[in-house]
Write a protein that holds these residues in place. Structure first.
Motif, PDB file in Angstrom:
ATOM      1  N   PHE A  99       0.832  -1.206   0.000  1.00  0.00           N
ATOM      2  CA  PHE A  99       0.000   0.000   0.000  1.00  0.00           C
ATOM      3  C   PHE A  99       0.863   1.252   0.000  1.00  0.00           C
ATOM      4  O   PHE A  99       0.586   2.226  -0.716  1.00  0.00           O
ATOM      5  CB  PHE A  99      -0.923  -0.014   1.225  1.00  0.00           C
ATOM      6  N   CYS A 100       1.906   1.253   0.783  1.00  0.00           N
ATOM      7  CA  CYS A 100       2.777   2.433   0.867  1.00  0.00           C
ATOM      8  C   CYS A 100       3.510   2.691  -0.441  1.00  0.00           C
ATOM      9  O   CYS A 100       3.635   3.845  -0.868  1.00  0.00           O
ATOM     10  CB  CYS A 100       3.786   2.249   2.008  1.00  0.00           C
ATOM     11  N   VAL A 101       3.994   1.646  -1.089  1.00  0.00           N
ATOM     12  CA  VAL A 101       4.706   1.819  -2.365  1.00  0.00           C
ATOM     13  C   VAL A 101       3.755   2.344  -3.429  1.00  0.00           C
ATOM     14  O   VAL A 101       4.062   3.313  -4.143  1.00  0.00           O
ATOM     15  CB  VAL A 101       5.346   0.482  -2.810  1.00  0.00           C
ATOM     16  N   ILE A 102       2.581   1.717  -3.547  1.00  0.00           N
ATOM     17  CA  ILE A 102       1.590   2.185  -4.524  1.00  0.00           C
ATOM     18  C   ILE A 102       1.176   3.614  -4.196  1.00  0.00           C
ATOM     19  O   ILE A 102       1.077   4.471  -5.079  1.00  0.00           O
ATOM     20  CB  ILE A 102       0.364   1.246  -4.543  1.00  0.00           C
ATOM     21  N   GLY A 103       0.962   3.871  -2.892  1.00  0.00           N
ATOM     22  CA  GLY A 103       0.540   5.206  -2.474  1.00  0.00           C
ATOM     23  C   GLY A 103       1.568   6.264  -2.799  1.00  0.00           C
ATOM     24  O   GLY A 103       1.222   7.366  -3.256  1.00  0.00           O
ATOM     25  N   LEU A 104       2.841   5.966  -2.579  1.00  0.00           N
ATOM     26  CA  LEU A 104       3.898   6.925  -2.864  1.00  0.00           C
ATOM     27  C   LEU A 104       3.921   7.298  -4.340  1.00  0.00           C
ATOM     28  O   LEU A 104       3.993   8.484  -4.696  1.00  0.00           O
ATOM     29  CB  LEU A 104       5.248   6.339  -2.437  1.00  0.00           C
ATOM     30  N   LEU A 105       3.838   6.290  -5.205  1.00  0.00           N
ATOM     31  CA  LEU A 105       3.865   6.556  -6.650  1.00  0.00           C
ATOM     32  C   LEU A 105       2.629   7.324  -7.101  1.00  0.00           C
ATOM     33  O   LEU A 105       2.722   8.242  -7.920  1.00  0.00           O
ATOM     34  CB  LEU A 105       3.977   5.231  -7.410  1.00  0.00           C
ATOM     35  N   VAL A 106       1.475   6.966  -6.560  1.00  0.00           N
ATOM     36  CA  VAL A 106       0.225   7.639  -6.949  1.00  0.00           C
ATOM     37  C   VAL A 106       0.258   9.102  -6.516  1.00  0.00           C
ATOM     38  O   VAL A 106      -0.035  10.008  -7.308  1.00  0.00           O
ATOM     39  CB  VAL A 106      -0.996   6.917  -6.333  1.00  0.00           C
ATOM     40  N   VAL A 107       0.620   9.351  -5.270  1.00  0.00           N
ATOM     41  CA  VAL A 107       0.614  10.726  -4.753  1.00  0.00           C
ATOM     42  C   VAL A 107       1.629  11.588  -5.491  1.00  0.00           C
ATOM     43  O   VAL A 107       1.344  12.743  -5.847  1.00  0.00           O
ATOM     44  CB  VAL A 107       0.887  10.731  -3.240  1.00  0.00           C
ATOM     45  N   LEU A 108       2.815  11.048  -5.756  1.00  0.00           N
ATOM     46  CA  LEU A 108       3.833  11.817  -6.483  1.00  0.00           C
ATOM     47  C   LEU A 108       3.361  12.183  -7.889  1.00  0.00           C
ATOM     48  O   LEU A 108       3.520  13.318  -8.331  1.00  0.00           O
ATOM     49  CB  LEU A 108       5.140  11.025  -6.556  1.00  0.00           C
ATOM     50  N   ALA A 109       2.772  11.214  -8.580  1.00  0.00           N
ATOM     51  CA  ALA A 109       2.344  11.464  -9.966  1.00  0.00           C
ATOM     52  C   ALA A 109       1.176  12.439 -10.026  1.00  0.00           C
ATOM     53  O   ALA A 109       1.146  13.349 -10.868  1.00  0.00           O
ATOM     54  CB  ALA A 109       1.970  10.148 -10.643  1.00  0.00           C
ATOM     55  N   TYR A 110       0.209  12.267  -9.127  1.00  0.00           N
ATOM     56  CA  TYR A 110      -0.995  13.099  -9.173  1.00  0.00           C
ATOM     57  C   TYR A 110      -0.853  14.405  -8.404  1.00  0.00           C
ATOM     58  O   TYR A 110      -1.774  15.229  -8.418  1.00  0.00           O
ATOM     59  CB  TYR A 110      -2.200  12.305  -8.660  1.00  0.00           C
ATOM     60  N   SER A 111       0.285  14.608  -7.742  1.00  0.00           N
ATOM     61  CA  SER A 111       0.486  15.873  -7.028  1.00  0.00           C
ATOM     62  C   SER A 111       0.482  17.060  -7.983  1.00  0.00           C
ATOM     63  O   SER A 111       0.182  18.186  -7.579  1.00  0.00           O
ATOM     64  CB  SER A 111       1.811  15.833  -6.268  1.00  0.00           C
ATOM     65  N   PHE A 112       0.773  16.798  -9.264  1.00  0.00           N
ATOM     66  CA  PHE A 112       0.829  17.885 -10.236  1.00  0.00           C
ATOM     67  C   PHE A 112      -0.551  18.430 -10.599  1.00  0.00           C
ATOM     68  O   PHE A 112      -0.646  19.504 -11.191  1.00  0.00           O
ATOM     69  CB  PHE A 112       1.545  17.412 -11.514  1.00  0.00           C
ATOM     70  N   MET A 113      -1.618  17.692 -10.258  1.00  0.00           N
ATOM     71  CA  MET A 113      -2.953  18.190 -10.584  1.00  0.00           C
ATOM     72  C   MET A 113      -3.745  18.641  -9.357  1.00  0.00           C
ATOM     73  O   MET A 113      -4.890  19.067  -9.467  1.00  0.00           O
ATOM     74  CB  MET A 113      -3.769  17.139 -11.357  1.00  0.00           C
ATOM     75  N   LEU A 114      -3.117  18.580  -8.181  1.00  0.00           N
ATOM     76  CA  LEU A 114      -3.843  18.955  -6.968  1.00  0.00           C
ATOM     77  C   LEU A 114      -4.222  20.432  -6.946  1.00  0.00           C
ATOM     78  O   LEU A 114      -5.192  20.826  -6.304  1.00  0.00           O
ATOM     79  CB  LEU A 114      -3.005  18.617  -5.727  1.00  0.00           C
ATOM     80  N   HIS A 115      -3.449  21.250  -7.659  1.00  0.00           N
ATOM     81  CA  HIS A 115      -3.739  22.687  -7.701  1.00  0.00           C
ATOM     82  C   HIS A 115      -4.758  23.046  -8.773  1.00  0.00           C
ATOM     83  O   HIS A 115      -5.087  24.218  -8.946  1.00  0.00           O
ATOM     84  CB  HIS A 115      -2.448  23.460  -7.986  1.00  0.00           C
ATOM     85  N   SER A 116      -5.264  22.048  -9.483  1.00  0.00           N
ATOM     86  CA  SER A 116      -6.180  22.311 -10.603  1.00  0.00           C
ATOM     87  C   SER A 116      -7.542  22.787 -10.092  1.00  0.00           C
ATOM     88  O   SER A 116      -8.187  22.098  -9.302  1.00  0.00           O
ATOM     89  CB  SER A 116      -6.364  21.032 -11.421  1.00  0.00           C
ATOM     90  N   PRO A 117      -8.000  23.960 -10.536  1.00  0.00           N
ATOM     91  CA  PRO A 117      -9.317  24.452 -10.095  1.00  0.00           C
ATOM     92  C   PRO A 117     -10.450  23.584 -10.623  1.00  0.00           C
ATOM     93  O   PRO A 117     -10.241  22.692 -11.453  1.00  0.00           O
ATOM     94  CB  PRO A 117      -9.386  25.868 -10.695  1.00  0.00           C
ATOM     95  N   PHE A 118     -11.651  23.853 -10.150  1.00  0.00           N
ATOM     96  CA  PHE A 118     -12.827  23.150 -10.646  1.00  0.00           C
ATOM     97  C   PHE A 118     -12.974  23.409 -12.143  1.00  0.00           C
ATOM     98  O   PHE A 118     -12.768  24.526 -12.622  1.00  0.00           O
ATOM     99  CB  PHE A 118     -14.088  23.626  -9.921  1.00  0.00           C
ATOM    100  N   LYS A 119     -13.356  22.366 -12.868  1.00  0.00           N
ATOM    101  CA  LYS A 119     -13.527  22.489 -14.314  1.00  0.00           C
ATOM    102  C   LYS A 119     -14.896  23.086 -14.624  1.00  0.00           C
ATOM    103  O   LYS A 119     -15.810  23.086 -13.805  1.00  0.00           O
ATOM    104  CB  LYS A 119     -13.391  21.121 -14.992  1.00  0.00           C
TER     105      LYS A 119
END
Length: 597
Positions: A16-36
């Motif tokens: 879970f931690c390994v999958i979580g680390l990769l997911v959070v790192l990759a998707y961190s680039f869209m966390l600042h994305s405003p509502f569409k």
């Protein structure tokens, strides 16, 4: 490396931690994305119901999009209400929740694949591919993708407990399966096919006895209860095809889209938002014939070798098609814009799991058959995973900028009026009214029957300050009960601005007949009939050839209740105008009661 891999696989927590680390790192680039500007706006930003937790019971007795009687997703609104309660409209946390749900789903895929494949290493590979595959960017990167993610969470949970029940036959696992299945149905309608996937698994792997079949009664009972609930609330309206022939063309178009899906699984290089495909319009279309030929070959190969295939491979093929069945255009037509069916990449969120299982199993079999060394196999697998991960990061960087997302979508599909409309709204928010007008106009041209596009175009002209063009847009719209109040309100506001503008012109040019006539029309539209009469009378006094003004004097007199003055104006018009004059002819044929502009 092997020791590290074995160390990770020994503990579900480490996985879970390994999958979580990769997911959070990759998707961190869209966390600042405003509502569409498409579903996010309606579902969250302008949704007053999610702003009070007291409305939660109401979510379970109303439709999702309110005006459409086909979506019932109360659990999704529950999550939005909770988010609003704690974070208001801070889009960071809505995006973060999507990422967290996707992370849990990836871990559940690992657990489900482990039970299916009976091999933790292969299951870990499947879970990793699911976690970082860029085809999921659309579902995770848009807040409105919550329905897909939440539905998958409960479907995968239901499948996990179902597989445990099939192995251990503990009643508690079956009860949890039914509970998760019910929750999935309250998130998205497509969860209904889970019972079919479970049925196929039982047929292939279960004990073929009547007592065991009877034990599964909770699953069809949940499905029947769900359908009964929707029926009671009248949420049962589908969008059927106009004919069987059109449905066949729609289904064939969908089958062509599935080939694109399969290519995107292996080579996800042209992902874009709101993917659609124009419907084949004839059975003689070469691409349609080629599509049917490809499927004929695939079916021929499948049935020729079906007896040699492992049962898991057969189940994965069936599971794939079961997951895509709700969007196959058979149950209901699912369109994006006129003449095109929806083929959004988010449709593959659950359907890709059996493909990943086949991909991992097939790659291992190929490596064994070709006698590849473990180093070569590891390099190939690692290279593919790195490719997927870098593509996902690139996609998420790009997903954080709505301008880029929508422009790229239009580059791939320039006829998508939904995207044109969304892009125009982005320009409105950015204060670029000129570009907004361009894209609102394109959306209205592509789909003239959509009143929302026409209203938005008219309001954009109002924002631009060109109220005359705004009025022309609103006046051209047909009368509809659901939009008349909005259209009339905008028309009134536009006429008020025009009246004020032409009053200023009259002060500088008090005897200009064009200014006076236009002002009379605007007054008339605002029901300021006395002022309208005076303006038309002023036109007639300046130019006695303006029979249109004389005609409108008669109209205004009637509206004011002065029939004698109206008769005087119409009589003068008949007496002075030439026999072929259009205004005289209208009076002679019978006055229509309409103000002439």
């Amino acid at each position: 490396m092997t020791n590290l891999f074995s160390f990770i696989l020994k503990s579900n927590t480490r996985v879970f931690c390994v999958i979580g680390l990769l997911v959070v790192l990759a998707y961190s680039f869209m966390l600042h994305s405003p509502f569409k500007n498409l579903d996010d706006e309606f579902s969250v930003v302008t949704n007053a119901e999610i702003r009070d937790l007291a409305n939660i019971p109401h979510f379970f007795t109303s439709t999702y999009f309110k005006v459409e009687k086909d979506y019932y997703r109360p659990m999704v609104y529950v999550t939005y209400a909770l988010e609003y309660h704690f974070f208001r409209l801070n889009y960071f946390f809505y995006n973060l929740d999507n990422v967290f749900i996707h992370l849990i789903n990836a871990f559940l895929v690992f657990l489900v694949a482990g039970l299916l494949m009976n091999n933790r290493a292969r299951a870990f590979a499947v879970g990793m591919i699911f976690a970082i595959h860029p085809i999921h960017w659309e579902a995770v990167g848009n807040v409105s993708g919550r329905a897909i993610l939440l539905c998958a969470l409960f479907v995968l949970s239901a499948f996990y407990f179902f597989l445990k029940y099939m192995r251990d036959e503990r009643p508690v696992d079956l009860a949890l399966t039914a509970l998760c299945y019910a929750l999935a149905l309250l998130c998205k309608e497509s969860a209904g096919v889970f019972v079919l996937a479970a049925g196929f698994y039982w047929l292939l792997f279960g004990k073929k006895s009547l007592p065991q079949v009877c034990r599964f009664w909770p699953l069809p009972a949940v499905a029947a209860g769900y359908m009964g609930l929707r029926h009671l609330m009248h949420i049962t309206v589908p969008f059927p095809w106009p004919s069987w022939g059109m449905m066949a063309l729609g289904v064939t178009t969908f089958l062509r889209g599935v080939l694109t899906y399969l290519r995107l699984i292996v080579l996800p290089l042209d992902l874009y938002f709101d993917r659609a495909r124009p419907v084949f319009m004839t059975f003689k279309n070469p691409e349609l014939l080629m599509t049917l030929a490809v499927y004929a070959v695939m079916l021929g190969v499948f049935f020729r070798y079906v007896r040699r295939l492992p049962l898991l491979a057969i189940f994965c093929v069936l599971w794939f098609w079961v997951e895509l069945f709700p969007v196959s255009q058979i149950i209901t037509s699912i369109g994006t814009y006129p003449g095109a069916i929806a083929l959004g990449e988010h449709f593959m969120y659950l359907a890709c799991i059996p493909v990943f299982i086949l991909l991992v199993t097939g790659a291992i079999k190929l490596a064994e058959r070709c006698d590849f060394s473990s180093r070569i196999s590891a390099l190939a697998a690692g290279g593919f995973m790195v490719f997927l991960y870098l593509t996902l990061i690139q996609q998420n960087i790009y997903a954080g900028n709505e301008f880029l997302v929508l422009k790229d979508s239009l580059k791939n599909d320039p006829k998508n009026c939904r995207v044109e409309y969304a892009l125009a709204k982005v320009y409105v928010k950015a204060g670029d009214v000129d570009q907004a007008l361009v894209h609102f106009q394109k959306a209205a041209d592509l789909y003239p029957c959509n009143p929302n596009y026409q209203i938005a175009l008219g309001k954009a002209w109002m924002d631009k300050g060109d109220y005359l063009k705004a009025v022309r847009v609103f006046e051209a719209m047909p009368s509809r009960k659901d939009i008349n109040a909005i259209v009339d309100g905008n028309k009134k506001a536009s006429y008020e601005h025009l009246a004020a503008e032409y009053e200023a012109k009259r002060r500088t040019s008090p005897r200009d007949p064009e200014v006076l006539f236009a002002l009379g029309v605007f007054y008339g539209r605002l029901s300021r009939n006395a002022e309208a009469y005076e303006s038309f009378a002023a036109v007639w006094s300046v130019d006695s050839t303006r029979f249109d003004a004389l005609f409108n004097m008669g109209v205004m007199s009637e509206m004011l209740g002065d029939k004698l003055k109206a008769q005087e104006a119409f009589s003068k018009l008949v007496r002075l105008a030439a026999p072929d004059n259009v205004f005289r002819k209208q009076v002679e044929k019978g006055y229509s009661g309409q103000l002439l502009r």
